[in-house]
Design a protein around this motif. Structure first.
Motif, mmCIF file in Angstrom:
data_model
loop_
_atom_site.group_PDB
_atom_site.id
_atom_site.type_symbol
_atom_site.label_atom_id
_atom_site.label_comp_id
_atom_site.label_asym_id
_atom_site.label_seq_id
_atom_site.Cartn_x
_atom_site.Cartn_y
_atom_site.Cartn_z
ATOM 1 N N ALA A 90 0.846 -1.197 0.000
ATOM 2 C CA ALA A 90 0.000 0.000 0.000
ATOM 3 C C ALA A 90 0.879 1.244 0.000
ATOM 4 N N GLY A 91 0.234 2.364 -0.282
ATOM 5 C CA GLY A 91 0.971 3.624 -0.309
ATOM 6 C C GLY A 91 1.525 3.988 1.054
ATOM 7 N N ALA A 92 0.711 3.818 2.094
ATOM 8 C CA ALA A 92 1.170 4.174 3.439
ATOM 9 C C ALA A 92 2.405 3.352 3.810
ATOM 10 N N PHE A 124 -1.133 14.312 1.846
ATOM 11 C CA PHE A 124 -1.692 13.053 2.344
ATOM 12 C C PHE A 124 -0.684 11.958 2.056
ATOM 13 N N HIS A 125 -0.321 11.207 3.091
ATOM 14 C CA HIS A 125 0.673 10.151 2.891
ATOM 15 C C HIS A 125 0.193 8.799 3.391
ATOM 16 N N GLY A 126 -1.078 8.687 3.781
ATOM 17 C CA GLY A 126 -1.594 7.414 4.276
ATOM 18 C C GLY A 126 -2.168 7.579 5.666
ATOM 19 N N GLU A 176 4.600 15.679 -2.024
ATOM 20 C CA GLU A 176 3.948 15.219 -3.245
ATOM 21 C C GLU A 176 4.233 16.287 -4.311
ATOM 22 N N ASP A 209 6.488 11.587 -2.792
ATOM 23 C CA ASP A 209 5.333 10.693 -2.713
ATOM 24 C C ASP A 209 4.539 10.894 -4.006
ATOM 25 N N ILE A 211 2.436 8.589 -5.142
ATOM 26 C CA ILE A 211 1.462 7.507 -5.095
ATOM 27 C C ILE A 211 0.178 7.888 -5.820
ATOM 28 N N GLN A 212 -0.212 9.141 -5.739
ATOM 29 C CA GLN A 212 -1.418 9.524 -6.483
ATOM 30 C C GLN A 212 -1.075 10.171 -7.824
HETATM 31 C C1 LIG Z 1 -0.217 10.845 -2.150
HETATM 32 C C2 LIG Z 1 -0.649 9.617 -1.418
HETATM 33 N N1 LIG Z 1 0.219 9.035 -0.574
HETATM 34 C C3 LIG Z 1 -0.125 7.922 0.126
HETATM 35 C C4 LIG Z 1 -1.366 7.348 -0.004
HETATM 36 C C5 LIG Z 1 -1.716 6.132 0.821
HETATM 37 O O1 LIG Z 1 -1.913 5.027 0.020
HETATM 38 P P1 LIG Z 1 -2.709 3.736 0.593
HETATM 39 O O2 LIG Z 1 -4.132 4.152 0.750
HETATM 40 O O3 LIG Z 1 -2.504 2.709 -0.471
HETATM 41 O O4 LIG Z 1 -2.062 3.366 1.888
HETATM 42 C C6 LIG Z 1 -2.297 7.915 -0.881
HETATM 43 C C7 LIG Z 1 -3.647 7.338 -1.031
HETATM 44 O O5 LIG Z 1 -4.538 7.933 -1.593
HETATM 45 C C8 LIG Z 1 -1.945 9.091 -1.599
HETATM 46 O O6 LIG Z 1 -2.800 9.699 -2.420
#
Ligand SMILES: Cc1ncc(COP(=O)(O)O)c(C=O)c1O
Length: 215
Positions: A90-92, A124-126, A176, A209, A211-212
């Motif tokens: 997962a992202g977190a 947002f990082h999780g 981000e 980050d 992730i998004q």
């Molecule tokens: C920029 C960012 N980082 C981290 C995450 C966390 O990812 P996860 O929900 O897979 O843990 C998200 C989830 O939306 C995100 O948008």
């Protein structure tokens, strides 16, 4: 458990960019999970790959070599800046890993006091303990106890303020490049270069980050 304010809607299946309710009503999927279903729903090639793997082998743990994972890692390192990949669920978990890696890097280099992770408002990082404090959104940290040491909040876009926050206990700057939850707010290329330079000058690690917003 109360999480999101749930919409009174459920889907039975998806096909490409569309979602279908059990009653057959079609919706154009503009959410894609929350920006995670980049390949759409039920693509035949993806289904075939998943079925093929499920037929062969489910899980062995990373105590053993995983040839297909190595193949994907090579594809990523051949085509990006990175020379190493670490796969997470997962992202977190990826951000937790980045925070741990940054602290361990300084520890291994004889600077165990460098533990601070500088994050920005609107990020947002999780939802793990470390990632909520790295982002610092008051509504996400409320009720989860005292702020753990090692998390510092900077103001998005304020480079002069950021420079003042970087000091002898800074481990990494976490950002981000385009904030997702913060409302598609981007850093400019010039700002990112300036942050890169600040990191180089101070021995600070820079964590993106993506992730998004994606690679
Ligand atoms: C920029 C960012 N980082 C981290 C995450 C966390 O990812 P996860 O929900 O897979 O843990 C998200 C989830 O939306 C995100 O948008």
């Amino acid at each position: 458990m109360g999480v999101y304010a749930r919409a009174p809607l459920a889907f039975e299946r998806g096909d490409g960019v569309r979602l279908y309710t059990a009653e057959g009503e079609a919706y154009l999927d503009c959410m894609a999970g929350i920006a995670v279903n980049a390949l759409g729903h039920s693509h035949p090639k993806l289904i075939a790959a998943l079925k093929d793997q499920a037929d062969k082998l489910w899980h062995t743990s990373n105590i053993f070599r995983i040839p297909n994972q190595e193949k994907l890692a090579k594809l990523l390192t051949d085509n990006t800046f990175a020379d190493v990949c670490f796969f997470t669920n997962a992202g977190a978990e990826a951000i937790e890993c980045a925070i741990k890696t940054a602290r361990k890097y300084h520890w291994a280099n004889g600077n165990p006091e460098r533990i601070d992770i500088i994050g920005f408002d609107g990020s947002f990082h999780g939802r793990t303990i470390a990632t909520i404090y790295a982002a610092g959104n008051p509504s996400y940290v409320e009720g989860f106890g005292p702020t753990p040491p090692g998390f510092v909040q900077a103001k998005f876009g304020d480079l002069e303020g950021l420079k003042k926050l970087v000091g002898p206990t800074t481990a990494a700057i976490l950002l981000e490049p385009v904030q997702g939850e913060g409302g598609a707010r981007s850093w400019t290329e010039a700002q990112l270069k300036e942050i890169r330079q600040l990191c180089d000058e101070t021995g600070t690690l820079l964590i993106y980050d993506e992730i998004q917003c994606g690679l």
